[in-house]
Design a protein around this motif. Structure first.
Motif, mmCIF file in Angstrom:
data_model
loop_
_atom_site.group_PDB
_atom_site.id
_atom_site.type_symbol
_atom_site.label_atom_id
_atom_site.label_comp_id
_atom_site.label_asym_id
_atom_site.label_seq_id
_atom_site.Cartn_x
_atom_site.Cartn_y
_atom_site.Cartn_z
ATOM 1 N N VAL A 109 0.879 -1.115 0.027
ATOM 2 C CA VAL A 109 0.169 -0.133 -0.116
ATOM 3 C C VAL A 109 0.804 1.099 0.267
ATOM 4 O O VAL A 109 1.537 1.370 1.040
ATOM 5 C CB VAL A 109 -0.780 -0.039 1.112
ATOM 6 N N VAL A 110 0.911 1.943 -1.118
ATOM 7 C CA VAL A 110 1.706 2.982 -1.547
ATOM 8 C C VAL A 110 0.944 4.183 -1.034
ATOM 9 O O VAL A 110 -0.030 4.789 -1.479
ATOM 10 C CB VAL A 110 2.242 3.156 -2.695
ATOM 11 N N VAL A 111 1.327 5.173 0.168
ATOM 12 C CA VAL A 111 0.798 6.416 0.653
ATOM 13 C C VAL A 111 1.638 7.613 -0.112
ATOM 14 O O VAL A 111 2.883 7.415 0.283
ATOM 15 C CB VAL A 111 0.610 6.318 2.205
ATOM 16 N N TYR A 112 1.339 8.563 -0.616
ATOM 17 C CA TYR A 112 1.952 9.649 -1.059
ATOM 18 C C TYR A 112 1.238 10.900 -0.337
ATOM 19 O O TYR A 112 -0.128 11.196 -0.661
ATOM 20 C CB TYR A 112 2.183 9.524 -2.307
ATOM 21 N N GLY A 113 2.074 11.744 0.109
ATOM 22 C CA GLY A 113 1.519 13.275 0.235
ATOM 23 C C GLY A 113 0.473 13.439 1.368
ATOM 24 O O GLY A 113 0.386 12.464 2.068
ATOM 25 N N GLY A 114 -0.204 14.531 1.093
ATOM 26 C CA GLY A 114 -1.140 14.889 2.137
ATOM 27 C C GLY A 114 -0.952 16.068 3.137
ATOM 28 O O GLY A 114 0.301 16.616 2.886
ATOM 29 N N VAL A 115 -1.636 16.043 4.040
ATOM 30 C CA VAL A 115 -1.246 17.239 5.121
ATOM 31 C C VAL A 115 -0.977 16.654 6.506
ATOM 32 O O VAL A 115 -1.731 15.682 6.794
ATOM 33 C CB VAL A 115 -2.580 18.199 5.372
ATOM 34 N N GLY A 116 0.272 17.130 7.043
ATOM 35 C CA GLY A 116 0.356 16.581 8.348
ATOM 36 C C GLY A 116 1.697 17.278 8.837
ATOM 37 O O GLY A 116 1.964 18.273 8.386
ATOM 38 N N LEU A 117 2.139 16.606 9.939
ATOM 39 C CA LEU A 117 3.397 17.214 10.458
ATOM 40 C C LEU A 117 4.657 16.764 10.088
ATOM 41 O O LEU A 117 4.935 15.420 10.186
ATOM 42 C CB LEU A 117 3.230 17.063 12.121
ATOM 43 N N GLN A 118 5.585 17.652 9.745
ATOM 44 C CA GLN A 118 6.916 17.007 9.400
ATOM 45 C C GLN A 118 7.674 17.018 10.699
ATOM 46 O O GLN A 118 7.550 17.742 11.603
ATOM 47 C CB GLN A 118 7.479 17.986 8.211
ATOM 48 N N LEU B 250 3.246 0.405 3.221
ATOM 49 C CA LEU B 250 2.954 -0.548 4.007
ATOM 50 C C LEU B 250 3.175 -2.020 3.424
ATOM 51 O O LEU B 250 2.383 -2.223 2.159
ATOM 52 C CB LEU B 250 1.361 -0.429 4.447
ATOM 53 N N GLN B 251 3.794 -2.860 3.785
ATOM 54 C CA GLN B 251 4.108 -4.143 3.205
ATOM 55 C C GLN B 251 3.016 -5.021 3.945
ATOM 56 O O GLN B 251 3.134 -5.221 5.108
ATOM 57 C CB GLN B 251 5.432 -4.752 3.471
ATOM 58 N N ASP C 33 2.132 -8.449 3.923
ATOM 59 C CA ASP C 33 2.296 -9.614 4.131
ATOM 60 C C ASP C 33 3.059 -9.312 5.955
ATOM 61 O O ASP C 33 2.572 -10.244 6.746
ATOM 62 C CB ASP C 33 3.374 -10.170 3.542
ATOM 63 N N SER C 34 3.812 -8.522 5.961
ATOM 64 C CA SER C 34 4.463 -8.233 7.451
ATOM 65 C C SER C 34 3.891 -7.335 8.222
ATOM 66 O O SER C 34 4.233 -7.276 9.424
ATOM 67 C CB SER C 34 6.108 -7.961 7.186
ATOM 68 N N GLY C 35 3.004 -6.477 7.811
ATOM 69 C CA GLY C 35 2.302 -5.531 8.488
ATOM 70 C C GLY C 35 3.244 -4.277 8.823
ATOM 71 O O GLY C 35 3.230 -3.730 9.926
ATOM 72 N N THR C 36 4.281 -4.132 8.167
ATOM 73 C CA THR C 36 5.470 -3.061 8.471
ATOM 74 C C THR C 36 5.355 -1.932 7.524
ATOM 75 O O THR C 36 5.176 -2.199 6.270
ATOM 76 C CB THR C 36 6.834 -3.782 8.547
ATOM 77 N N TRP C 37 5.281 -0.695 8.326
ATOM 78 C CA TRP C 37 5.620 0.471 7.223
ATOM 79 C C TRP C 37 7.046 0.809 7.135
ATOM 80 O O TRP C 37 8.030 0.752 8.168
ATOM 81 C CB TRP C 37 4.790 1.574 8.163
ATOM 82 N N PHE C 38 7.578 1.238 5.971
ATOM 83 C CA PHE C 38 8.852 1.623 5.771
ATOM 84 C C PHE C 38 8.843 2.860 4.687
ATOM 85 O O PHE C 38 7.576 3.191 4.120
ATOM 86 C CB PHE C 38 9.760 0.483 5.040
ATOM 87 N N SER C 39 10.049 3.663 4.850
ATOM 88 C CA SER C 39 9.976 4.738 3.772
ATOM 89 C C SER C 39 10.973 4.279 2.743
ATOM 90 O O SER C 39 12.235 4.265 2.915
ATOM 91 C CB SER C 39 10.585 6.022 4.693
ATOM 92 N N PRO C 40 10.770 4.282 1.366
ATOM 93 C CA PRO C 40 11.505 3.772 0.254
ATOM 94 C C PRO C 40 12.449 4.910 0.196
ATOM 95 O O PRO C 40 12.223 5.995 0.319
ATOM 96 C CB PRO C 40 10.611 3.421 -0.849
ATOM 97 N N ASP C 41 13.866 4.384 -0.185
ATOM 98 C CA ASP C 41 14.732 5.287 -0.611
ATOM 99 C C ASP C 41 14.483 5.860 -2.322
ATOM 100 O O ASP C 41 14.683 5.012 -3.188
ATOM 101 C CB ASP C 41 16.105 4.950 -0.702
#
Length: 296
Positions: free
Chosen positions: A42-51, A66-67, A69-77
């Protein structure tokens, strides 16, 4: 039917999840995340939030994934180069291993008039989830102009070569009711001119493809308030014998008016759903698959 909470974890402390006005699409690609086992993403991009380190909300430019199968969030390079930058209330679709992003806005400060203003986009960006690189899709405006800049619209995958865009909000703040087709081979837009009545202007609506030849539109907000109407677009497919037309499906019972919601297609799992679909089909004089979706 019930809701189950999904428990996830952060594989990367750089990930900031709280946001709104973002896009989220599912990418089904076993090669989308090298070094990890095959998994839907699940690829999430942009929006409004806190940096990080900030106390005021602002438009975001990050990609978090979000991967499943593993249920983990990561930030791709993300590879260096051009990118769509920070924006919110854009629309996005997945096409194979790629994510396509259209439109949206960013809040800027107009120094000349000493006030904040929204800058609206009508560009298309592509994110390749194999090598995690952004690229601007070159649009051919030779034969047809592009849609005006907007946010809060719906972009929908129709086929491997076609995307559908409807509605949104323009720079003057007005809700729109135009329908556009983007050809992924020629990279060109075409404004569609359906016969008959059109859905009222709206933003923050939802739209799904149903079967091979139908698009279903529900809800959203017009300038005077939220909507609860249901429309079907037919006749857009190449070689279709049906005229290009929006049809208003009038229901005795419908969800409450709303905006900013989500809608997805599901396959009925039990005969009662099919029976309910058949009853709605007779009432709405629509097709069986349209009725089944309306019943859900």
């Amino acid at each position: 039917m019930r809701w189950d909470q999904c428990f996830t974890s952060l594989a990367d402390q750089r990930v900031s999840l709280p946001r709104f006005g973002h896009s989220a699409v599912a990418v089904n690609s076993p090669t989308a995340n090298p070094g990890e086992s095959g998994s839907d993403l699940v690829v999430v991009y942009g929006g409004v939030g806190l940096q990080a380190g900030e106390t005021a909300q602002t438009a975001l430019s990050d990609v978090v994934v979000l991967q499943v199968d593993s249920g983990t969030w990561f930030s791709p390079d993300i590879l260096s180069g051009s990118s769509p930058g920070a924006r919110a209330f854009h629309s996005a679709v997945a096409l194979g291993t790629k994510v396509l992003v259209f439109g949206g806005h960013i809040l800027t400060f107009d120094q000349q008039n000493n006030r904040k203003r929204r800058s609206f986009y009508n560009d298309i960006w592509q994110l390749d989830t194999v090598d995690w690189q952004w690229s601007l899709v070159p649009v051919d405006n030779g034969s047809s102009p592009s849609p005006p800049g907007r946010d809060m619209s719906c972009l929908l995958w129709l086929t491997d070569t076609q995307l559908l865009l409807f509605g949104g909000r323009n720079e003057s703040g007005k809700a729109l009711q135009d329908t556009w087709l983007f050809d992924l081979i020629s990279n060109s837009w075409q404004q569609l001119k359906p016969d008959g009545p059109l859905p009222p202007p709206r933003k923050m609506h939802s739209m799904v493809k149903l079967g091979a030849h139908q698009v279903v539109l529900f809800g959203g907000e017009r300038d005077s308030g939220p909507l609860d109407d249901l429309w079907v677009l037919r006749g857009w497919a190449p070689g279709s014998l049906e005229p290009l037309r929006w049809t208003h499906i009038k229901m005795k019972v419908s969800p409450a008016p709303r905006l900013g919601h989500a809608m997805v297609t599901v396959t009925p799992a039990a005969p009662p759903a099919a029976a309910a679909g058949a009853a709605i089909e007779a009432e709405a004089n629509s097709t069986a698959d349209m009725a089944a979706a309306a019943a859900d």
